[in-house]
Design a protein around this motif. Structure first.
Motif, mmCIF file in Angstrom:
data_model
loop_
_atom_site.group_PDB
_atom_site.id
_atom_site.type_symbol
_atom_site.label_atom_id
_atom_site.label_comp_id
_atom_site.label_asym_id
_atom_site.label_seq_id
_atom_site.Cartn_x
_atom_site.Cartn_y
_atom_site.Cartn_z
ATOM 1 N N TRP A 101 -13.301 -31.469 19.544
ATOM 2 C CA TRP A 101 -14.225 -30.824 18.602
ATOM 3 C C TRP A 101 -13.516 -30.465 17.295
ATOM 4 O O TRP A 101 -14.042 -30.671 16.194
ATOM 5 N N THR A 160 -31.030 -21.231 14.964
ATOM 6 C CA THR A 160 -30.822 -22.023 13.754
ATOM 7 C C THR A 160 -30.992 -21.015 12.620
ATOM 8 O O THR A 160 -31.514 -19.925 12.847
ATOM 9 N N TRP A 188 -20.006 -23.385 10.075
ATOM 10 C CA TRP A 188 -19.611 -23.780 11.419
ATOM 11 C C TRP A 188 -19.804 -22.543 12.283
ATOM 12 O O TRP A 188 -19.200 -21.504 12.008
ATOM 13 N N TRP A 242 -21.948 -25.757 16.443
ATOM 14 C CA TRP A 242 -22.407 -26.800 15.533
ATOM 15 C C TRP A 242 -22.031 -26.463 14.119
ATOM 16 O O TRP A 242 -21.422 -25.420 13.849
ATOM 17 N N GLN A 243 -22.390 -27.371 13.192
ATOM 18 C CA GLN A 243 -22.390 -27.018 11.789
ATOM 19 C C GLN A 243 -23.834 -27.144 11.354
ATOM 20 O O GLN A 243 -24.565 -28.018 11.822
ATOM 21 N N GLU A 244 -24.237 -26.226 10.484
ATOM 22 C CA GLU A 244 -25.561 -26.350 9.897
ATOM 23 C C GLU A 244 -25.401 -26.268 8.390
ATOM 24 O O GLU A 244 -24.909 -25.291 7.849
ATOM 25 N N ALA A 261 -27.660 -36.456 15.780
ATOM 26 C CA ALA A 261 -27.549 -35.586 14.600
ATOM 27 C C ALA A 261 -28.886 -35.678 13.877
ATOM 28 O O ALA A 261 -29.577 -36.689 13.992
ATOM 29 N N GLY A 266 -27.553 -30.980 10.695
ATOM 30 C CA GLY A 266 -26.584 -30.462 11.651
ATOM 31 C C GLY A 266 -26.149 -31.458 12.700
ATOM 32 O O GLY A 266 -26.846 -32.422 13.014
ATOM 33 N N ILE A 267 -24.969 -31.188 13.215
ATOM 34 C CA ILE A 267 -24.453 -31.951 14.362
ATOM 35 C C ILE A 267 -23.725 -30.936 15.241
ATOM 36 O O ILE A 267 -23.135 -29.988 14.737
ATOM 37 N N SER A 268 -23.817 -31.119 16.545
ATOM 38 C CA SER A 268 -23.308 -30.083 17.449
ATOM 39 C C SER A 268 -22.345 -30.643 18.487
ATOM 40 O O SER A 268 -22.108 -31.852 18.554
ATOM 41 N N THR A 269 -21.819 -29.741 19.323
ATOM 42 C CA THR A 269 -20.923 -30.138 20.415
ATOM 43 C C THR A 269 -21.617 -31.091 21.392
ATOM 44 O O THR A 269 -20.962 -31.704 22.226
ATOM 45 N N ARG A 270 -22.950 -31.215 21.280
ATOM 46 C CA ARG A 270 -23.684 -32.180 22.067
ATOM 47 C C ARG A 270 -23.132 -33.590 21.881
ATOM 48 O O ARG A 270 -23.159 -34.413 22.800
#
Lengths: 473, 473
Positions: free
Chosen positions: B45, B119, B145, B166-168, B235, B268-272
Motif C-alpha cells: 500500500w 466519504t 489519504w 483510500w485517497q479521495e 477506482a 478515489g482508489i482504496s486498499t480494495r
C-alpha cells in the motif's frame, strides 16, 4: 510593518491563533473540536513523517494498520488504562440513520459499542497476542501512522484537537531490560528529531508517577519551552512493563521452555508538534520552519508590469530555479494574486528566501530577494552569485533558528531552586519559564503548585534528582 | 508442490482467503468487519501511495486533512447522497464511558450525532465554500489519504471491509466543462496506474445512471476482470455537477461579476485494489506483485549449516546485494527461521527473485536462485553474471504478469452480444467473464440479469453504445 495581525508581546495566545490562520496552516471545521489541516500545514506534516518514517524503518520497525474501532469490552480489560481514557472517548453505538418525523435519527443499535481509538495499546496488543508464540518472534516492532480521537472540551488548533494525526509505535520484547532499552532508544530518536531536525531545544525527562501514560511503568518525555515560557510535551515513549501483555495475553515460549508474558513499549509524536514548532520559532512576521521540513526553501515571485515582458521574466525565473534546484525545494508562483500580497503571504509562511523578479532584474542580470532570518532583509546580487548566496543563507537558517530558541530558553530558565518557597516566589512574581528544582517534593508541595497552574513536568534523565516545574500546554 | 493450501481451481474464494493470510498481508481483527493490515500488505500500500501521490502532486493537487466526523445534519443536506449512505454508517452518539452496575456504558450523549466519514464530499465541500470566493480561487484541487468507514455486513479482507484506507481527491471548477475534463483526466490517471503500473488489464467505462455514486452526475469507473471472471470496480472518478456546491454553498464571483455555484469532482482508489491485485496476478503458489510496488525484488536467504562458515556466507550475501542494490530493493533475511520455510514464505509473497546462499555458492563463486515468473524455476549463475541475469529477469517480470492477465482476460471475454437471450445463455451456461453487449437494454432486462447476479458494469468510454455485463465483487 509586521506581517501578522497580532504581536507576540500583545497577547501570545492570540498571536498563536493568528500565526496558524494567517500562514494558512489550518482552520477550525464545523465539527466541534476538529480542524482542517490546509496544504501548507499538511506539507510540513508530510515532511516530518518522511524523516521519522525513514528513521523508524532503519531501526527495523515495520508499518502496519490496525482498526480505528476498539470494542468497549476489550478496552475495559485494563483498569488503569480505561480509567485514563473513559471520560474523553467518541463512542459509536449505531450503524444506521433513519428519517423519523422528518428528522434523521440513529438506528440499528450495535451489540457492543465501539470506542474510536484514543490510542491503540489494547487493539494492537490483541494482534501481538496472536503473532507472538516463541521468543524467536521477539522483538516485535511495529508502527502506524493514523488518526486518533480524544474528546476535548477546550480545543486549540494543532495543540489540542478532538481528532489529531500521529504515529504510534508498539513493540514487544523478551525481557524487561530490552523493552526499557527500546523505549529509551525511541526517546533518543525523538530527542534527535526535535532538537537536531526541528531545532527546538527540549529537555529529555521522565514523568512523575502521577503524570504517566495510563498503564505505563515509565513515561519518557520531551519537554520543550515555548516563547511564553510554558512547557509543551512534545513526544513520549513509554515502557509498559507487562501491563498490556497481561491484559490481552501476549505470551511466548521462553528460552527456558516456560510460557511467559512479553514486555511492551509504545511511543508517539503527533501533529501537536506543529504547534510547538510555531510557538518556538514563530515571530511577529509569521512562522518559521527549519530547512528539512520547509515546504519550500525558495519562492520566486515574477513581477509582471507589462504583458510584453512576461515571457522573458518567466524564463529568467526558470533560469534562477535551475541553478538552485536539486538541492532545494523551489516554487515559482505564477498565480494571479498581487505580488505584494504573495510576498507577505510567504513571509508569514516562513519561506527562508523570497525572490521578486521583474524587468529590471532580467535586464541587469541580477536577483532581488528577501532573506527571512535572522531578520527580514532585502538583498540583491548578480545572477551568477545567487547560487552561492542562497546556499549560504539556507545553510545558516537552521542555526539561526536554533540559537534564537536556545537564547530564549536560557533567559527563561532558572536553576538551583531548593525549596517550595523559592519556586512559589518565581511563579508568584508573574514570570514564566522552566524552574530546575531539587528538593524532596511532597504531595502538599505538588498541590500548592498545582493551584498556581504549575506542575512537575519531569525529572531530568541526566540528573534524576532534579525536576522541572512549569506551566504547561 | 504448491505453496498455498488451496488451489484456485478448487475454490477461488477460499484460495483468495488463503493467499491473503498465507502471504501474511492482512488478517481479521476482533472488531467485526475490520482488518489488520500486516507489514507486507502495508508495504504494498505504501508503494502504491507513493506512486499515486507523486502523480497527483505533478498535476497540482495538494494534500490536506479533513475531519473524520461529519455532523449528521450536515450530511443530510444532500438528499440523494444521504440516502446512498444512511444504511451503512457508524454513528457516534456519546462522548464518555461510565461504569454502571459493573458494566461500562456509553454516557455523555452528544447534541448532534456524528457520522464517521464514509466519504467526504459534504465536509470537504463545506471547507471549499469558505475557501472559494472568486473565479481566481479556481480550480481548487485537493486530496487526502485517510480511513473511511462503511458498515458492511458481509466482509472480505481488502475487498470489502468496514474500515478501509483510500485517497479521495476533491476539486472545484469554474465551469461544467472543466470539472468534467478533470474527472476524466483522473480517470486516465487511474487507468495508467492500474494497467501500466499494476499491470491489471481493466476497462475504462462509465457507470449507468442507477449505479452512479450518490449525488454524482457521471461516474467514470475502471472495471477489472478477476481470474474467476468476476468484475472488480478498481477506482472511480465522479463528475458531481453542482450537486454538492448547491448543498453546501460553494459559490464564487464569476468573470461576469455574478455569484455562481462551482462545479465539483471527486475521485478515489482504496486498499480494495490490493484484493484486485491478488485476484489478477496470484497463482497457486501465492501472490505476485509488479516491480514498482513489490516490497522487495530480491530476497537473499543465507543457509548456514556450520557456524564456522557463517561470516563468510553473510559477507558473500552482502557482496551479492552490493551489485544489485540501488536499482532494486534487496533484503538479506538473517532471521532464525528455517531456510526452507523462508523460501516458501517469499514465494507466497511473490518475491521475483529468491537467492539461497550456502557454503558451496561462496566457494564456487556462484549464485543459486529461484525465479518466480513465469513459473517457479531454480537457476544458478556465476557471481559476475548475477547482476545482468537478475536485471533481465526483473525487467521481464511485469511483462510476464501482464501477458498472463491479458490472456486470462481475453479468454473470459465474449463480444458482440446483441440480445438479452444471448447474454442469459452465456451466464446460464455457468460461465463467468465479461460480456461486451450492444442492444437497447430495458429495465426488465436489467432485472432479469440482476436475478442471475449479473449487472451492467459500465458502458465503454471508447464505444459508448457498448456495455459490459458481469458478475461482480
Amino acid at each position: 510593518m509586521c506581517a501578522l495581525s497580532v504581536k507576540r508581546s500583545e497577547d501570545f495566545s492570540r498571536w498563536y491563533q493568528a500565526a496558524v490562520i494567517e500562514a494558512d496552516l489550518a482552520e477550525r471545521s464545523s465539527v466541534r473540536g476538529c480542524m482542517v489541516i490546509k496544504p501548507w500545514g499538511y506539507s510540513i506534516w508530510e515532511n516530518m513523517q518522511s524523516i521519522l518514517d525513514r528513521k523508524f524503518k532503519e531501526l527495523g520497525v515495520r508499518n502496519c494498520y490496525f482498526p480505528l474501532f476498539i470494542p468497549v469490552d476489550l478496552f475495559a480489560k485494563e483498569t488503569e488504562h480505561i480509567e485514563g481514557f473513559a471520560k474523553e472517548m467518541a463512542i459509536v453505538t449505531h450503524s444506521k440513520l433513519e428519517k423519523i418525523d422528518g428528522k434523521l435519527v440513529p438506528t440499528g443499535p450495535i451489540e457492543v459499542p465501539l470506542a474510536v481509538r484514543p490510542t491503540s495499546e489494547m487493539i494492537i496488543g490483541e494482534s501481538f497476542a496472536k503473532w507472538v508464540k516463541s521468543h524467536r518472534d521477539l522483538p516485535l516492532l511495529v508502527n502506524q501512522w493514523c488518526n486518533v480521537v480524544r474528546w476535548e472540551m477546550r480545543t486549540r488548533l494543532f495543540l489540542r484537537t478532538m481528532e489529531f494525526l500521529w504515529q504510534e509505535g508498539h513493540t514487544a520484547h523478551e525481557t524487561s531490560e530490552e523493552a526499557t532499552e527500546f523505549a529509551k532508544m525511541m526517546h533518543g530518536v525523538y530527542n534527535w528529531f526535535i532538537t537536531d531536525i526541528l531545532k527546538i531545544p527540549a529537555i529529555m525527562g521522565k514523568k512523575p508517577d502521577y503524570e504517566r501514560f495510563p498503564g505505563a511503568v515509565n513515561t519518557y518525555t520531551m519537554e520543550a519551552m515555548m516563547q511564553d515560557g510554558k512547557a509543551l510535551q512534545a513526544a513520549t515513549s513509554h515502557y509498559l512493563g507487562q501491563t498490556f501483555s497481561k491484559a490481552v495475553g501476549i505470551q511466548f515460549q521462553g528460552r527456558n521452555e516456560q510460557l511467559q508474558f512479553a514486555y511492551t513499549s509504545s511511543w508517539g509524536i503527533s501533529t501537536r508538534i506543529i504547534g510547538g514548532l510555531i510557538m518556538t520559532h514563530g515571530d511577529d512576521e509569521g512562522i518559521n520552519t527549519p530547512i528539512s521540513i520547509s515546504p519550500y526553501h525558495i519562492v520566486i515571485i515574477p513581477i509582471i508590469k507589462d504583458e510584453m515582458s512576461k515571457n522573458s521574466i518567466f524564463e529568467y525565473c526558470e533560469k534562477i530555479r535551475s541553478v538552485v534546484n536539486g538541492n532545494y525545494r523551489v516554487l515559482i508562483d505564477k498565480t494571479d494574486e498581487l505580488p505584494q500580497n504573495k510576498k507577505w503571504d510567504y513571509i508569514r509562511k516562513g519561506v527562508p528566501i523570497i525572490c521578486e523578479i521583474g524587468e529590471r532584474d532580467v535586464s541587469s542580470d541580477s536577483v532581488l530577494f528577501h532573506r527571512r532570518q535572522p531578520n527580514i532583509e532585502k538583498l540583491s546580487c548578480r545572477f551568477d552569485e545567487f547560487e552561492a548566496k542562497s546556499s549560504s543563507i539556507l545553510q545558516e537558517h537552521d542555526n539561526t533558528l536554533y540559537k534564537k530558541a536556545l537564547a530564549m530558553n536560557e533567559e527563561k530558565t532558572i536553576r538551583n531552586i531548593r525549596t517550595i518557597e523559592q519556586a512559589k516566589e518565581f511563579f508568584e512574581s508573574g514570570r514564566t519559564g522552566f524552574v530546575v528544582a531539587n528538593w524532596k517534593i511532597t504531595k502538599n508541595d505538588i498541590e500548592q503548585l498545582y493551584e498556581m497552574g504549575v506542575s512537575v513536568r519531569c525529572s531530568l534523565i541526566d540528573s534524576p534528582e532534579e525536576f522541572i516545574l512549569a506551566k504547561a500546554y
